[in-house]
Design a protein around this motif. Structure first.
Motif, short mmCIF file in Angstrom:
data_model
loop_
_atom_site.label_atom_id
_atom_site.label_comp_id
_atom_site.label_asym_id
_atom_site.label_seq_id
_atom_site.Cartn_x
_atom_site.Cartn_y
_atom_site.Cartn_z
N ILE A 277 -0.79 -15.62 9.33
CA ILE A 277 -1.20 -15.02 10.60
C ILE A 277 -2.48 -14.24 10.37
N GLU A 278 -3.50 -14.55 11.12
CA GLU A 278 -4.77 -13.82 10.98
C GLU A 278 -4.64 -12.45 11.64
N TYR A 279 -5.07 -11.43 10.92
CA TYR A 279 -4.86 -10.07 11.40
C TYR A 279 -6.05 -9.18 11.06
N LYS A 280 -6.07 -8.04 11.76
CA LYS A 280 -7.04 -6.98 11.45
C LYS A 280 -6.26 -5.79 10.89
N SER A 281 -6.90 -5.03 10.04
CA SER A 281 -6.23 -3.87 9.44
C SER A 281 -7.09 -2.63 9.62
N GLY A 282 -6.47 -1.57 10.08
CA GLY A 282 -7.16 -0.28 10.21
C GLY A 282 -6.37 0.79 9.50
N GLN A 283 -7.01 1.55 8.63
CA GLN A 283 -6.31 2.56 7.85
C GLN A 283 -7.05 3.89 7.93
N PHE A 284 -6.26 4.99 8.02
CA PHE A 284 -6.87 6.31 8.12
C PHE A 284 -6.15 7.26 7.17
N PRO A 285 -6.91 8.02 6.35
CA PRO A 285 -6.28 8.92 5.38
C PRO A 285 -5.84 10.24 6.02
N MET A 286 -4.67 10.71 5.63
CA MET A 286 -4.16 11.98 6.15
C MET A 286 -5.08 13.15 5.79
N GLY B 249 -1.39 10.56 1.67
CA GLY B 249 -0.91 9.52 2.57
C GLY B 249 -1.94 8.96 3.52
N PHE B 250 -1.46 8.10 4.41
CA PHE B 250 -2.33 7.38 5.34
C PHE B 250 -1.49 6.78 6.45
N VAL C 267 2.40 6.79 5.32
CA VAL C 267 2.84 7.71 4.26
C VAL C 267 2.25 9.06 4.62
N GLY C 268 3.07 10.10 4.66
CA GLY C 268 2.52 11.41 4.98
C GLY C 268 3.56 12.35 5.52
N ALA C 269 3.10 13.56 5.88
CA ALA C 269 3.99 14.57 6.44
C ALA C 269 4.50 14.12 7.80
N ARG C 270 5.81 14.21 7.99
CA ARG C 270 6.47 13.95 9.27
C ARG C 270 6.28 12.53 9.81
N ALA D 211 0.83 -1.21 0.00
CA ALA D 211 0.00 0.00 0.00
C ALA D 211 0.86 1.26 0.00
N GLN D 212 2.02 1.19 0.67
CA GLN D 212 2.93 2.33 0.68
C GLN D 212 3.54 2.55 -0.70
N SER D 213 3.92 1.47 -1.35
CA SER D 213 4.48 1.57 -2.70
C SER D 213 3.49 2.24 -3.63
N LYS D 214 2.25 1.80 -3.55
CA LYS D 214 1.19 2.32 -4.43
C LYS D 214 0.95 3.80 -4.17
N GLU D 215 0.88 4.18 -2.90
CA GLU D 215 0.59 5.57 -2.54
C GLU D 215 1.73 6.50 -2.94
N LEU D 216 2.97 6.08 -2.66
CA LEU D 216 4.11 6.94 -2.99
C LEU D 216 4.23 7.13 -4.50
#
Length: 466
Positions: free
Chosen positions: A371-380, A394-395, A413-416, A215-220
């Motif tokens: 490994i079973e996991y949960k994912s949470g994503q928030f847009p900058m 970013g996010f 991905v994002g500022a700072r 997801a970082q590759s795609k966003e950048l």
């Protein structure tokens, strides 16, 4: 002959930190550096000068593209003074490397300039202005790495260059082709794009920054495409030739069709390789692996019981802060302590703008490990602070264990975010859950609120501001 408890060969982040920590723990310490200035690649031709140019070029881009929207009118043409930009970069490097000299003196560490080579396991010859020999009960190899290349490329250091030369160009390229879509190539590519160069990134893999979360590759790449950087993914470079001031790069695309790129500069940025030249490893039977790295155990001890190695010269990710942790660890081991490094919790950062930062497992790794996991994503862009500064790309993504809620990976991905990632490292060091982060108060308005919101999103999809 002078005798020491510890001799450190190499004064980069791994070496100078190892020396300082050894001295702090009461060991008589010497440090050996072949170059006139200490600090290794990072301080001289890596982290520090590249960040200086990234910051300077960022100011220029803001002045030419963003000041007007902030209500700042600049009369007349805004121009790049590359000579002054490079001068400032050199001043930053000089200040930083002089700081290392100060730290060596402060900690009563004896400095030697020259090439350190093992005569035997306790004696090191130093070839500099004069030839001398010292004795050391223990030694730490911290000679770092050098830019790697491809076997068919002739690096002439003029038009076909590595990151070292890219940090000191005397002109802005008209067209810079970057071979390699990793951290170094993208950072330096963005510097020269901001300054007016056309930039094309040619990458063998099907995405940039391939070691980080997809997801970082795609966003950048999406953001850098908006910045007019061109990308040629899944391209295998097969020749790089110079004709006067023109460089011709030929590559095969994913359909095995030949593609040609023409540029006035070509930056070869295909990784780095361990540097062990002149160490005399054969004299003492220290082995290297098939990548040329010094073989070490979990405590960074070589096959010779009183000699250790840290940083880029051994296996693992090539990062200055990884080298620092290893340098301190070895010093503490020599003092009889029992330190530990969790290599899963060493953060990785790309200093483009927006920045990219990551720690722990990627989503692809968790799937591979079943490994079973949960994912949470928030847009900058949903943050008030991001809208105020105009940094809305970013996010933040948090991955947590499906059953225990323990945070397994954080990707930003994002500022700072280069600074924000420390919050994730701290949380994961103490094995925090996504719920723990979600319940921590984060100051408003800040970029850090995205971490809290991503944690809320990973906890039963409870994000508040999206």
């Amino acid at each position: 002959m002078d005798s020491y408890d510890v001799a450190v060969i190499g004064s980069g982040p791994g070496g100078y930190v190892a020396a300082i920590r050894c001295a702090q723990l009461g060991m008589k310490t010497a440090i050996i550096e072949k170059y006139a200035t200490k600090g290794g690649t990072c301080l001289n031709v890596g982290c520090i000068p590249s960040k200086a140019l990234l910051d300077s070029s960022h100011h220029f881009e803001d002045a030419t593209k963003h000041f007007e929207e902030h209500g700042i009118d600049i009369s007349g043409e805004v121009k790049v003074n590359l000579k002054n930009m490079m001068k400032r970069k050199s001043q930053v490097v000089e200040q930083t490397t002089k700081g290392i000299d100060f730290l060596m003196d402060k900690n009563n560490i004896t400095s030697y300039q020259g090439v350190g080579s093992f005569k035997d396991k306790t004696h090191i010859t130093i070839e500099g202005e004069q030839s001398i020999e010292i004795e050391a009960k223990h030694s730490i190899i911290a000679t770092g790495s050098k830019p790697a290349s491809l076997p068919f490329i002739d690096i002439d250091k003029e038009r076909i260059i590595t990151s070292t030369e890219a940090l000191s160009l005397k002109e802005i390229p008209k067209h810079l082709v970057v071979i390699g879509g990793g951290v170094i190539g993208l950072e330096l590519g963005q510097v020269y794009k901001r300054l007016g160069a056309e930039v094309t990134v040619v990458e063998y893999m099907d995405r940039i920054i391939p070691g980080m979360d997809k997801a970082q590759s795609k966003e950048l790449m999406k953001v850098m495409k908006k910045q007019k950087v061109k990308f040629a993914l899944s391209h295998k470079v097969k020749s790089v030739d110079r004709n006067g001031n023109e460089v011709i790069i030929k590559a095969d695309d994913k359909k095995d069709k030949e593609v040609e790129f023409k540029a006035d500069y070509c930056l070869v940025s295909v990784g780095r390789k361990a540097y062990t030249e002149g160490l005399g490893l054969d004299n003492i039977g220290i082995e290297t692996n098939d990548k040329g790295q010094v073989k070490v155990d979990a405590h960074r001890k070589t096959s010779v019981d009183n000699i250790y190695a840290v940083g880029d010269v051994v296996d693992g990710i090539m990062l200055a802060h990884k080298a620092e942790e290893e340098g301190a660890m070895v010093a503490e081991i020599l003092a009889g302590q029992k330190p530990h490094i969790d290599y899963n919790l060493i953060p990785n950062v790309v200093y483009t703008w927006p920045e990219v930062a990551s720690v722990g497992k990627t989503e692809e790794q968790l799937k591979e490990d079943k490994i079973e996991y949960k994912s949470g994503q928030f847009p900058m862009r949903a943050l008030g602070r991001s809208r105020a500064s105009g940094d809305i790309d970013g996010f933040v993504k948090i991955l947590s264990d499906k059953s225990t809620d323990e945070v397994l990976g954080v990707h930003m991905v994002g500022a700072r975010v280069a600074d924000l990632i420390a919050e994730a490292v701290t949380a994961m060091e103490f094995r925090a859950s996504a719920e723990d982060i979600a319940r921590m108060s984060h100051a408003h308005p800040t970029y850090a609120e995205a971490v809290k919101e991503a944690a809320l999103a990973a906890t039963d999809n409870r994000a508040l501001h999206v």
